[in-house]
Design a protein around this motif. Structure first.
Motif, short mmCIF file in Angstrom:
data_model
loop_
_atom_site.label_atom_id
_atom_site.label_comp_id
_atom_site.label_asym_id
_atom_site.label_seq_id
_atom_site.Cartn_x
_atom_site.Cartn_y
_atom_site.Cartn_z
N LEU A 20 74.30 -11.25 153.66
CA LEU A 20 73.51 -12.48 153.77
C LEU A 20 72.08 -12.24 153.28
O LEU A 20 71.53 -13.06 152.52
CB LEU A 20 73.50 -12.95 155.22
CG LEU A 20 72.64 -14.18 155.53
CD1 LEU A 20 73.12 -15.40 154.76
CD2 LEU A 20 72.65 -14.47 157.04
N THR A 43 71.91 -12.02 149.53
CA THR A 43 72.10 -13.35 148.93
C THR A 43 70.83 -14.17 149.06
O THR A 43 70.43 -14.89 148.13
CB THR A 43 73.28 -14.07 149.59
OG1 THR A 43 74.43 -13.22 149.56
CG2 THR A 43 73.60 -15.36 148.86
N LEU A 44 70.17 -14.07 150.20
CA LEU A 44 68.91 -14.79 150.40
C LEU A 44 67.83 -14.29 149.45
O LEU A 44 66.96 -15.06 149.01
CB LEU A 44 68.44 -14.64 151.85
CG LEU A 44 69.25 -15.42 152.89
CD1 LEU A 44 68.83 -15.03 154.31
CD2 LEU A 44 69.08 -16.93 152.69
N ASP A 50 72.91 -21.42 147.37
CA ASP A 50 72.74 -22.10 148.66
C ASP A 50 74.10 -22.26 149.35
O ASP A 50 74.22 -22.06 150.57
CB ASP A 50 72.10 -23.47 148.46
CG ASP A 50 70.59 -23.39 148.18
OD1 ASP A 50 70.00 -22.32 148.43
OD2 ASP A 50 70.03 -24.41 147.71
N VAL A 58 75.19 -18.94 150.80
CA VAL A 58 74.54 -18.66 152.08
C VAL A 58 75.24 -19.41 153.21
O VAL A 58 75.50 -18.85 154.28
CB VAL A 58 73.04 -19.04 152.02
CG1 VAL A 58 72.42 -19.01 153.42
CG2 VAL A 58 72.30 -18.08 151.09
N ASN A 104 77.23 -17.69 156.45
CA ASN A 104 76.89 -18.04 157.84
C ASN A 104 78.10 -18.59 158.59
O ASN A 104 78.32 -18.26 159.77
CB ASN A 104 75.75 -19.06 157.86
CG ASN A 104 74.39 -18.43 157.66
OD1 ASN A 104 74.12 -17.33 158.17
ND2 ASN A 104 73.52 -19.09 156.92
#
Length: 230
Positions: free
Chosen positions: A119, A122-123, A151, A154, A158
């Motif tokens: 994560l 990727t951010l 986006d 992400v 999550n």
């Protein structure tokens, strides 16, 4: 007449006994006593022993070996090899897990660490795209598409993390498998435009590597779930 009195007494006694009360005959009179009230029922408390689904899932793997503080490389390797057995890429599975094992193999902690790392990578790409969009002198259509793709990546990561927290590993595995498709869509967009992708290749490759590592651990968990819960 005496015979009739005796018969009447017997019939009377029989009727009284059938009525559910207690009686005492003294020869001349019959004494009636109410039965003692039944004791009130004692409340029963039922306690269910809760178990951690993760511990139950891996109880058949002998993964809970107590290792010393320094760790035992041989035992750790045996645990990891056992867990990774049967996946498409057991070498990558073991390579991913071993550095994350602290004392004993806890697949949930391994996944939590690995998915969080994916994560974060990727951010970082999302932040890089935002920086490029802000600094570009002329619009580059591919960047807008890539922003939407990452986006979505992400969001998918999550969602997969939440599924793992619910021990829904199968759905998490299939959901997480979509992450790399978003980065490929980004690449394809620039290829169709015949424009060089300005997103640093190292950052994109890092995300894909982390995704692959997470997928192989999820795959191992799904295999072990099928093996020990059927």
């Amino acid at each position: 007449m005496a015979y009739n009195n005796s018969l009447l007494l017997i019939v009377t006694l029989s009727s009284l006994l059938l009525s559910g009360h207690a009686y005492r005959y003294t020869g001349k009179s019959i004494w009636f006593t109410n039965p003692a009230p039944a004791p009130a029922p004692v409340p029963v408390t039922v306690t269910f022993e809760t178990t951690n689904p993760v511990n139950g899932l891996f109880s058949g793997l002998n993964l809970n070996l107590k290792l010393d503080a320094k760790g035992d490389d041989t035992k750790i390797k045996a645990q990891v090899d056992n867990f990774c057995n049967g996946v498409e890429n057991p070498g990558l599975c073991a390579e991913t897990i071993v550095p994350l094992v602290k004392g004993q193999l806890d697949p949930l902690k391994v996944l939590d660490t690995q998915m969080s790392a994916t994560l974060n990578r990727t951010l970082e790409v999302v932040a890089e795209i935002a920086k490029l969009l802000k600094s570009q002198k002329k619009p580059v259509g591919g960047l807008d598409v890539c922003k939407e793709c990452y986006d979505s990546a992400v969001d998918t990561i999550n969602e997969s993390i939440e599924l793992v927290k619910q021990y829904n590993v199968v759905d998490a595995y299939h959901r997480f498998g979509n992450v790399n498709s978003y980065s490929r869509t980004c690449d394809d967009t620039f290829a169709e435009l015949e424009v060089t992708n300005p997103i640093p290749k190292e950052a994109v490759d890092d995300v894909r590597q982390h995704v692959s590592k997470t997928l192989v651990v999820l795959n191992a968990w799904v295999n072990n779930q099928n093996k020990f819960l059927v």
